[in-house]
Motif scaffolding. Structure first.
Motif, PDB file in Angstrom:
ATOM      1  N   TYR A 197     -29.289  25.333  59.436  1.00 41.85           N
ATOM      2  CA  TYR A 197     -29.247  23.907  59.080  1.00 41.85           C
ATOM      3  C   TYR A 197     -28.502  23.156  60.184  1.00 41.85           C
ATOM      4  O   TYR A 197     -27.378  23.524  60.541  1.00 41.85           O
ATOM      5  N   PRO A 198     -29.104  22.077  60.733  1.00 37.04           N
ATOM      6  CA  PRO A 198     -28.555  21.452  61.941  1.00 37.04           C
ATOM      7  C   PRO A 198     -27.478  20.388  61.688  1.00 37.04           C
ATOM      8  O   PRO A 198     -27.380  19.406  62.421  1.00 37.04           O
ATOM      9  N   ALA A 199     -26.679  20.580  60.658  1.00 33.38           N
ATOM     10  CA  ALA A 199     -25.597  19.638  60.377  1.00 33.38           C
ATOM     11  C   ALA A 199     -24.426  20.388  59.760  1.00 33.38           C
ATOM     12  O   ALA A 199     -24.621  21.406  59.086  1.00 33.38           O
ATOM     13  N   ARG A 200     -23.223  19.890  60.008  1.00 30.34           N
ATOM     14  CA  ARG A 200     -22.004  20.493  59.457  1.00 30.34           C
ATOM     15  C   ARG A 200     -21.112  19.390  58.903  1.00 30.34           C
ATOM     16  O   ARG A 200     -20.941  18.347  59.543  1.00 30.34           O
ATOM     17  N   VAL A 201     -20.539  19.628  57.730  1.00 25.73           N
ATOM     18  CA  VAL A 201     -19.556  18.703  57.164  1.00 25.73           C
ATOM     19  C   VAL A 201     -18.219  18.990  57.837  1.00 25.73           C
ATOM     20  O   VAL A 201     -17.719  20.114  57.778  1.00 25.73           O
ATOM     21  N   MET A 214     -26.156  19.581  66.835  1.00 25.36           N
ATOM     22  CA  MET A 214     -25.575  19.754  65.507  1.00 25.36           C
ATOM     23  C   MET A 214     -24.937  18.438  65.047  1.00 25.36           C
ATOM     24  O   MET A 214     -24.027  17.942  65.701  1.00 25.36           O
ATOM     25  N   LEU A 215     -25.438  17.877  63.957  1.00 22.66           N
ATOM     26  CA  LEU A 215     -24.861  16.643  63.420  1.00 22.66           C
ATOM     27  C   LEU A 215     -23.529  16.928  62.738  1.00 22.66           C
ATOM     28  O   LEU A 215     -23.418  17.862  61.953  1.00 22.66           O
ATOM     29  N   LYS A 216     -22.545  16.088  63.028  1.00 19.24           N
ATOM     30  CA  LYS A 216     -21.259  16.184  62.332  1.00 19.24           C
ATOM     31  C   LYS A 216     -21.222  15.132  61.230  1.00 19.24           C
ATOM     32  O   LYS A 216     -21.453  13.949  61.499  1.00 19.24           O
ATOM     33  N   LEU A 217     -20.926  15.582  60.021  1.00 19.31           N
ATOM     34  CA  LEU A 217     -20.948  14.703  58.862  1.00 19.31           C
ATOM     35  C   LEU A 217     -19.556  14.512  58.287  1.00 19.31           C
ATOM     36  O   LEU A 217     -18.800  15.475  58.141  1.00 19.31           O
ATOM     37  N   VAL A 218     -19.222  13.276  57.927  1.00 23.39           N
ATOM     38  CA  VAL A 218     -18.093  12.995  57.041  1.00 23.39           C
ATOM     39  C   VAL A 218     -18.709  12.531  55.724  1.00 23.39           C
ATOM     40  O   VAL A 218     -19.585  11.655  55.712  1.00 23.39           O
ATOM     41  N   VAL A 219     -18.278  13.133  54.628  1.00 25.56           N
ATOM     42  CA  VAL A 219     -18.807  12.790  53.303  1.00 25.56           C
ATOM     43  C   VAL A 219     -17.709  12.087  52.511  1.00 25.56           C
ATOM     44  O   VAL A 219     -16.570  12.563  52.452  1.00 25.56           O
ATOM     45  N   LEU A 220     -18.058  10.939  51.910  1.00 22.98           N
ATOM     46  CA  LEU A 220     -17.113  10.184  51.091  1.00 22.98           C
ATOM     47  C   LEU A 220     -17.525  10.288  49.627  1.00 22.98           C
ATOM     48  O   LEU A 220     -18.691  10.048  49.284  1.00 22.98           O
ATOM     49  N   ILE A 221     -16.563  10.643  48.773  1.00 23.99           N
ATOM     50  CA  ILE A 221     -16.829  10.863  47.352  1.00 23.99           C
ATOM     51  C   ILE A 221     -15.837  10.052  46.510  1.00 23.99           C
ATOM     52  O   ILE A 221     -14.832   9.561  47.012  1.00 23.99           O
ATOM     53  N   SER A 222     -16.140   9.941  45.217  1.00 23.37           N
ATOM     54  CA  SER A 222     -15.193   9.353  44.273  1.00 23.37           C
ATOM     55  C   SER A 222     -14.947  10.263  43.074  1.00 23.37           C
ATOM     56  O   SER A 222     -13.987  10.068  42.339  1.00 23.37           O
ATOM     57  N   GLY A 223     -15.851  11.228  42.860  1.00 24.66           N
ATOM     58  CA  GLY A 223     -15.765  12.034  41.643  1.00 24.66           C
ATOM     59  C   GLY A 223     -15.956  13.515  41.872  1.00 24.66           C
ATOM     60  O   GLY A 223     -15.336  14.115  42.734  1.00 24.66           O
ATOM     61  N   GLY A 224     -16.901  14.088  41.096  1.00 23.84           N
ATOM     62  CA  GLY A 224     -17.078  15.538  41.063  1.00 23.84           C
ATOM     63  C   GLY A 224     -17.742  16.151  42.279  1.00 23.84           C
ATOM     64  O   GLY A 224     -17.607  17.347  42.531  1.00 23.84           O
ATOM     65  N   ASP A 270     -10.250  -0.997  56.388  1.00 30.75           N
ATOM     66  CA  ASP A 270      -9.826  -0.734  57.764  1.00 30.75           C
ATOM     67  C   ASP A 270      -9.156   0.635  57.876  1.00 30.75           C
ATOM     68  O   ASP A 270      -9.380   1.373  58.840  1.00 30.75           O
ATOM     69  N   GLU A 271      -8.337   0.980  56.886  1.00 31.02           N
ATOM     70  CA  GLU A 271      -7.680   2.294  56.915  1.00 31.02           C
ATOM     71  C   GLU A 271      -8.695   3.412  56.672  1.00 31.02           C
ATOM     72  O   GLU A 271      -8.646   4.461  57.321  1.00 31.02           O
ATOM     73  N   LEU A 272      -9.635   3.194  55.755  1.00 30.39           N
ATOM     74  CA  LEU A 272     -10.679   4.198  55.508  1.00 30.39           C
ATOM     75  C   LEU A 272     -11.500   4.420  56.781  1.00 30.39           C
ATOM     76  O   LEU A 272     -11.792   5.570  57.152  1.00 30.39           O
ATOM     77  N   LEU A 273     -11.836   3.337  57.465  1.00 37.09           N
ATOM     78  CA  LEU A 273     -12.597   3.440  58.717  1.00 37.09           C
ATOM     79  C   LEU A 273     -11.810   4.231  59.760  1.00 37.09           C
ATOM     80  O   LEU A 273     -12.361   5.093  60.454  1.00 37.09           O
ATOM     81  N   ALA A 274     -10.516   3.945  59.873  1.00 34.38           N
ATOM     82  CA  ALA A 274      -9.683   4.665  60.843  1.00 34.38           C
ATOM     83  C   ALA A 274      -9.670   6.157  60.541  1.00 34.38           C
ATOM     84  O   ALA A 274      -9.768   6.996  61.453  1.00 34.38           O
ATOM     85  N   GLN A 275      -9.576   6.499  59.248  1.00 31.27           N
ATOM     86  CA  GLN A 275      -9.591   7.914  58.857  1.00 31.27           C
ATOM     87  C   GLN A 275     -10.933   8.568  59.182  1.00 31.27           C
ATOM     88  O   GLN A 275     -10.994   9.676  59.710  1.00 31.27           O
ATOM     89  N   VAL A 276     -12.020   7.872  58.882  1.00 27.47           N
ATOM     90  CA  VAL A 276     -13.362   8.409  59.145  1.00 27.47           C
ATOM     91  C   VAL A 276     -13.574   8.599  60.647  1.00 27.47           C
ATOM     92  O   VAL A 276     -14.089   9.632  61.101  1.00 27.47           O
ATOM     93  N   GLN A 277     -13.170   7.604  61.438  1.00 29.67           N
ATOM     94  CA  GLN A 277     -13.442   7.650  62.882  1.00 29.67           C
ATOM     95  C   GLN A 277     -12.672   8.753  63.599  1.00 29.67           C
ATOM     96  O   GLN A 277     -13.092   9.184  64.672  1.00 29.67           O
ATOM     97  N   GLN A 278     -11.578   9.224  63.004  1.00 31.85           N
ATOM     98  CA  GLN A 278     -10.838  10.340  63.608  1.00 31.85           C
ATOM     99  C   GLN A 278     -11.710  11.585  63.760  1.00 31.85           C
ATOM    100  O   GLN A 278     -11.437  12.433  64.606  1.00 31.85           O
ATOM    101  N   TRP A 279     -12.744  11.699  62.925  1.00 33.98           N
ATOM    102  CA  TRP A 279     -13.559  12.921  62.902  1.00 33.98           C
ATOM    103  C   TRP A 279     -14.757  12.842  63.828  1.00 33.98           C
ATOM    104  O   TRP A 279     -15.512  13.804  63.940  1.00 33.98           O
ATOM    105  N   ASP A 280     -14.968  11.681  64.468  1.00 34.18           N
ATOM    106  CA  ASP A 280     -16.045  11.539  65.450  1.00 34.18           C
ATOM    107  C   ASP A 280     -17.387  12.005  64.876  1.00 34.18           C
ATOM    108  O   ASP A 280     -18.125  12.763  65.504  1.00 34.18           O
ATOM    109  N   ALA A 281     -17.667  11.534  63.664  1.00 34.99           N
ATOM    110  CA  ALA A 281     -18.881  11.989  62.967  1.00 34.99           C
ATOM    111  C   ALA A 281     -20.127  11.299  63.515  1.00 34.99           C
ATOM    112  O   ALA A 281     -20.072  10.155  63.966  1.00 34.99           O
ATOM    113  N   ASP A 282     -21.246  12.005  63.434  1.00 33.40           N
ATOM    114  CA  ASP A 282     -22.538  11.436  63.795  1.00 33.40           C
ATOM    115  C   ASP A 282     -23.141  10.655  62.631  1.00 33.40           C
ATOM    116  O   ASP A 282     -23.989   9.786  62.827  1.00 33.40           O
ATOM    117  N   LEU A 283     -22.717  11.002  61.417  1.00 30.28           N
ATOM    118  CA  LEU A 283     -23.291  10.411  60.213  1.00 30.28           C
ATOM    119  C   LEU A 283     -22.236  10.427  59.116  1.00 30.28           C
ATOM    120  O   LEU A 283     -21.529  11.425  58.947  1.00 30.28           O
TER     121      LEU A 283
END
Length: 197
Positions: free
Chosen positions: A27-31, A1-11, A69-82
């Motif tokens: 579906y083999p992925a989860r946000v 199961m792929l773990k996803l972090v999604v980054l958005i700016s709007g809607g 660097d701070e955005l990366l630190a936040q993303v990496q906390q979730w140990d995402a595959d993608l």
């Protein structure tokens, strides 16, 4: 199961499509988290599905590198595959890209390498082309210049406005994104072997 972090700016319309796809047990992925560079309307989609959110406002930092660097630190906390950029409108610093690529993908509302940049739909209309498209790419340090994972042509219709054309492109973008992630999860699309088309 792929773990996803999604980054958005709007809607977050692409985010919504991903959340709906991932809600299907087949579906083999989860946000696992949704982040943004500002308070984004798309957080409502994440909240509707019970997905945690985080915000790293660009204005809170002295420059792009510190913010990245701070955005990366936040993303990496979730140990995402993608990590999926979904309407994320800020250029990422090289350190962020280097830490995550090639497991960092983005959609673009044009048939790349045609019409890169923030105004792909407007630029296609201004150029008077008969067709444009949608693309899914691996993010690199250029502007929409990374390896192409999937793309599809979309006709420009007589009388199209930027809004009507973009609405049709978004439908294809969402489908390409959901399918590309499925292919990555199933191993039929290998990000480590991506090369420029």
């Amino acid at each position: 199961m792929l773990k996803l972090v999604v980054l958005i700016s709007g809607g977050g319309s692409n985010l919504r499509a991903l959340l709906e796809a991932a809600h299907d047990v087949e579906y083999p992925a989860r946000v696992v988290a949704v982040g943004a560079d500002r308070e984004a309307d798309g957080f409502a989609h994440a909240e509707a599905f019970g997905i945690p959110t985080f915000s790293v406002p660009f204005s809170s930092f002295d420059g792009r590198e510190a913010w990245g660097d701070e955005l990366l630190a936040q993303v990496q906390q979730w140990d995402a595959d993608l990590v999926v950029l979904s309407g994320f409108m800020r250029l990422l610093p090289p350190r962020f890209v280097a830490a995550l690529s090639p497991r960092l993908i983005n959609t673009h509302p044009a048939y790349l390498p045609e019409f890169p940049g923030a105004h792909g739909v407007r630029d296609a209309l201004a150029a008077g082309v008969a067709e444009t498209g949608a693309s899914v790419i691996v993010v690199d340090n250029g502007v929409d210049s990374g390896p192409i994972l999937a793309q599809e042509r979309i006709p420009v219709l007589p009388g199209d406005s930027e809004a009507t054309l973009h609405d049709r492109i978004k439908v294809v973008e969402r489908r390409l994104l959901v399918t590309s992630i499925l292919d990555i999860a199933n191993g039929t699309l290998d990000l480590t072997e991506t090369t420029h088309a």
